[in-house]
Design a protein around this motif. Structure first.
Motif, PDB file in Angstrom:
ATOM      1  N   ALA A   1       0.829  -1.205   0.000  1.00 22.25           N
ATOM      2  CA  ALA A   1       0.000   0.000   0.000  1.00 22.25           C
ATOM      3  C   ALA A   1       0.863   1.254   0.000  1.00 22.25           C
ATOM      4  N   LEU A   2       1.939   1.222   0.763  1.00 24.25           N
ATOM      5  CA  LEU A   2       2.855   2.362   0.770  1.00 24.25           C
ATOM      6  C   LEU A   2       3.494   2.546  -0.600  1.00 24.25           C
ATOM      7  N   SER A   3       3.835   1.427  -1.238  1.00 23.15           N
ATOM      8  CA  SER A   3       4.449   1.512  -2.564  1.00 23.15           C
ATOM      9  C   SER A   3       3.467   2.104  -3.562  1.00 23.15           C
ATOM     10  N   ARG A   4       2.199   1.676  -3.490  1.00 23.99           N
ATOM     11  CA  ARG A   4       1.210   2.254  -4.388  1.00 23.99           C
ATOM     12  C   ARG A   4       1.044   3.743  -4.149  1.00 23.99           C
ATOM     13  N   SER A   5       1.073   4.158  -2.899  1.00 23.45           N
ATOM     14  CA  SER A   5       0.994   5.590  -2.602  1.00 23.45           C
ATOM     15  C   SER A   5       2.194   6.332  -3.173  1.00 23.45           C
ATOM     16  N   ARG A   6       3.363   5.702  -3.049  1.00 24.26           N
ATOM     17  CA  ARG A   6       4.566   6.319  -3.590  1.00 24.26           C
ATOM     18  C   ARG A   6       4.491   6.454  -5.108  1.00 24.26           C
ATOM     19  N   GLU A   7       3.991   5.402  -5.773  1.00 24.42           N
ATOM     20  CA  GLU A   7       3.844   5.445  -7.227  1.00 24.42           C
ATOM     21  C   GLU A   7       2.851   6.516  -7.653  1.00 24.42           C
ATOM     22  N   LEU A   8       1.753   6.656  -6.910  1.00 24.10           N
ATOM     23  CA  LEU A   8       0.771   7.675  -7.251  1.00 24.10           C
ATOM     24  C   LEU A   8       1.358   9.075  -7.134  1.00 24.10           C
ATOM     25  N   LEU A   9       2.108   9.301  -6.063  1.00 28.08           N
ATOM     26  CA  LEU A   9       2.741  10.614  -5.892  1.00 28.08           C
ATOM     27  C   LEU A   9       3.738  10.886  -7.006  1.00 28.08           C
ATOM     28  N   ASP A  10       4.509   9.845  -7.381  1.00 27.58           N
ATOM     29  CA  ASP A  10       5.464  10.018  -8.482  1.00 27.58           C
ATOM     30  C   ASP A  10       4.748  10.329  -9.785  1.00 27.58           C
ATOM     31  N   GLU A  11       3.618   9.678 -10.032  1.00 29.03           N
ATOM     32  CA  GLU A  11       2.853   9.912 -11.247  1.00 29.03           C
ATOM     33  C   GLU A  11       2.302  11.334 -11.272  1.00 29.03           C
ATOM     34  N   ILE A  12       1.798  11.774 -10.120  1.00 25.32           N
ATOM     35  CA  ILE A  12       1.283  13.151 -10.046  1.00 25.32           C
ATOM     36  C   ILE A  12       2.407  14.152 -10.290  1.00 25.32           C
ATOM     37  N   ALA A  13       3.569  13.880  -9.684  1.00 29.57           N
ATOM     38  CA  ALA A  13       4.698  14.786  -9.893  1.00 29.57           C
ATOM     39  C   ALA A  13       5.117  14.823 -11.362  1.00 29.57           C
ATOM     40  N   MET A  14       5.102  13.640 -12.036  1.00 28.09           N
ATOM     41  CA  MET A  14       5.480  13.601 -13.453  1.00 28.09           C
ATOM     42  C   MET A  14       4.483  14.380 -14.303  1.00 28.09           C
ATOM     43  N   ARG A  15       3.207  14.244 -14.023  1.00 30.10           N
ATOM     44  CA  ARG A  15       2.203  14.985 -14.792  1.00 30.10           C
ATOM     45  C   ARG A  15       2.347  16.487 -14.592  1.00 30.10           C
ATOM     46  N   ILE A  16       2.662  16.878 -13.382  1.00 29.80           N
ATOM     47  CA  ILE A  16       2.888  18.308 -13.126  1.00 29.80           C
ATOM     48  C   ILE A  16       4.109  18.793 -13.911  1.00 29.80           C
ATOM     49  N   ASP A  17       5.177  17.949 -13.948  1.00 31.78           N
ATOM     50  CA  ASP A  17       6.362  18.324 -14.720  1.00 31.78           C
ATOM     51  C   ASP A  17       6.025  18.475 -16.196  1.00 31.78           C
ATOM     52  N   VAL A  18       5.203  17.550 -16.740  1.00 36.24           N
ATOM     53  CA  VAL A  18       4.806  17.630 -18.152  1.00 36.24           C
ATOM     54  C   VAL A  18       4.013  18.902 -18.419  1.00 36.24           C
ATOM     55  N   GLU A  19       3.071  19.228 -17.554  1.00 35.23           N
ATOM     56  CA  GLU A  19       2.271  20.436 -17.731  1.00 35.23           C
ATOM     57  C   GLU A  19       3.153  21.677 -17.687  1.00 35.23           C
ATOM     58  N   GLU A  20       4.098  21.694 -16.733  1.00 37.88           N
ATOM     59  CA  GLU A  20       4.992  22.853 -16.656  1.00 37.88           C
ATOM     60  C   GLU A  20       5.849  22.978 -17.903  1.00 37.88           C
ATOM     61  N   GLU A  21       6.366  21.856 -18.417  1.00 36.27           N
ATOM     62  CA  GLU A  21       7.196  21.890 -19.628  1.00 36.27           C
ATOM     63  C   GLU A  21       6.366  22.317 -20.839  1.00 36.27           C
ATOM     64  N   THR A  22       5.126  21.865 -20.917  1.00 35.22           N
ATOM     65  CA  THR A  22       4.241  22.269 -22.015  1.00 35.22           C
ATOM     66  C   THR A  22       3.997  23.763 -21.996  1.00 35.22           C
ATOM     67  N   MET A  23       3.812  24.313 -20.831  1.00 33.32           N
ATOM     68  CA  MET A  23       3.611  25.759 -20.729  1.00 33.32           C
ATOM     69  C   MET A  23       4.845  26.510 -21.208  1.00 33.32           C
ATOM     70  N   LYS A  24       6.039  25.992 -20.917  1.00 33.50           N
ATOM     71  CA  LYS A  24       7.263  26.641 -21.383  1.00 33.50           C
ATOM     72  C   LYS A  24       7.336  26.626 -22.906  1.00 33.50           C
ATOM     73  N   VAL A  25       6.991  25.497 -23.547  1.00 39.45           N
ATOM     74  CA  VAL A  25       7.035  25.398 -25.015  1.00 39.45           C
ATOM     75  C   VAL A  25       6.050  26.364 -25.654  1.00 39.45           C
ATOM     76  N   ASP A  26       4.852  26.449 -25.115  1.00 47.11           N
ATOM     77  CA  ASP A  26       3.848  27.357 -25.652  1.00 47.11           C
ATOM     78  C   ASP A  26       4.326  28.793 -25.584  1.00 47.11           C
ATOM     79  N   VAL A  27       4.971  29.138 -24.536  1.00 48.06           N
ATOM     80  CA  VAL A  27       5.454  30.509 -24.385  1.00 48.06           C
ATOM     81  C   VAL A  27       6.564  30.809 -25.372  1.00 48.06           C
ATOM     82  N   GLU A  28       7.472  29.825 -25.588  1.00 49.44           N
ATOM     83  CA  GLU A  28       8.619  30.049 -26.456  1.00 49.44           C
ATOM     84  C   GLU A  28       8.228  30.145 -27.926  1.00 49.44           C
ATOM     85  N   TYR A  29       7.309  29.283 -28.390  1.00 54.34           N
ATOM     86  CA  TYR A  29       7.035  29.181 -29.825  1.00 54.34           C
ATOM     87  C   TYR A  29       5.744  29.844 -30.284  1.00 54.34           C
TER      88      TYR A  29
END
Length: 274
Positions: free
Chosen positions: A202-230
């Motif tokens: 259960a702890l591992s699943r919680s850890r994986e969920l947090l990692d997934e949320i963090a990755m999605r946030i990173d993707v959204e932030e990177e997408t915003m940077k690309v939109d601004v640049e181009y």
């Protein structure tokens, strides 16, 4: 009614004999032993330790009873010692008196004076004989008392040793129960720790969920940077007029060059047709 009971008892006895004499009996005994063993294993260890403690506590009445019997035996031994002491003291006095009378009779005097009274030699001899008989009887009594005292003292020592052994055994049982209690506590702690380890999934699943949320946030932030640049970038440099004129001239010269080449190709094609 009695006949029916007799027939039922006989039938039960025969069936019991057949059961015990056939493999069914062995199966039945094996099943019974399995059930009893399983029932014993099913009892929690905490309950068994409580039962062991209760059994040790239940030893107290027996120990008190033995202690009371030992106390009574001690009293009997003291009484016998006192009785034997009194008997031996009387024996010593009687022996001294017998020796005195014997010494007096050796003088072969016709009369003897004792305590202000006069006695003939015949009276003294008769008294000496009676004293000697009582002395021998008292001596036998002393011997019997000595034997009784020795037997009671031996019995008292044995009882005291058994009592001491019983007390030592009870103390050993108490120590062993405490040891088993400590071992059981350590076992339960270890089992609790292992059970907590089983929840790591259960702890591992919680850890994986947090990692997934963090990755999605990173993707959204990177997408915003690309939109601004181009797509949303504003050129902060002012356009220069000189560069603009040069760009127009180059563009027009390119167009003119391309048109002359076209005219030449048209003329060549016309001449060939003629």
């Amino acid at each position: 009614m009695l006949r029916k009971l007799f027939l039922a008892g006989t039938t039960f006895a025969l069936l019991s004999g057949i059961t015990l004499a056939t493999p069914i009996g062995s199966y039945a005994r094996c099943g019974w032993n399995y059930l009893t063993d399983s029932a014993g294993d099913a009892v929690p260890l905490e309950w068994e330790l409580k039962r062991a403690r209760q059994m040790i506590v239940d030893l107290q009445p027996e120990i008190q009873n033995n202690a009371r019997r030992i106390a009574q035996e001690k009293i009997e031994v003291v009484r016998l010692e006192r009785q034997l002491g009194e008997t031996d003291m009387r024996l010593a006095e009687a022996q001294s008196e017998i020796e005195r009378l014997s010494d007096d009779l050796r003088d072969e005097s016709p009369t003897y004076s004792y305590g202000g009274k006069t006695y003939t030699s015949v009276q003294v001899k008769s008294d000496l004989g009676n004293r000697f008989k009582r002395f021998k009887t008292r001596q036998q009594t002393s011997d019997k008392l000595q034997k009784m005292l020795s037997a009671r003292q031996a019995s008292l020592r044995a009882a005291s040793e058994r009592m001491e052994a019983m007390l030592d055994a009870r103390r050993q049982l108490e120590v062993e129960v405490e040891n088993l209690q400590a071992r059981l506590g350590a076992l339960r702690v270890a089992q609790t720790s292992s059970q907590l380890n089983l929840d790591d999934s259960a702890l591992s699943r919680s850890r994986e969920l947090l990692d997934e949320i963090a990755m999605r946030i990173d993707v959204e932030e990177e997408t915003m940077k690309v939109d601004v640049e181009y797509f949303g970038e504003i050129d902060l440099e002012e356009p220069s007029d000189e560069n603009l004129l040069e760009d127009i001239s180059a563009y027009m010269n390119g167009i003119n060059g391309a048109g002359s080449d076209a005219l030449v190709s048209i003329d060549l094609s016309a001449d060939s047709s003629l």
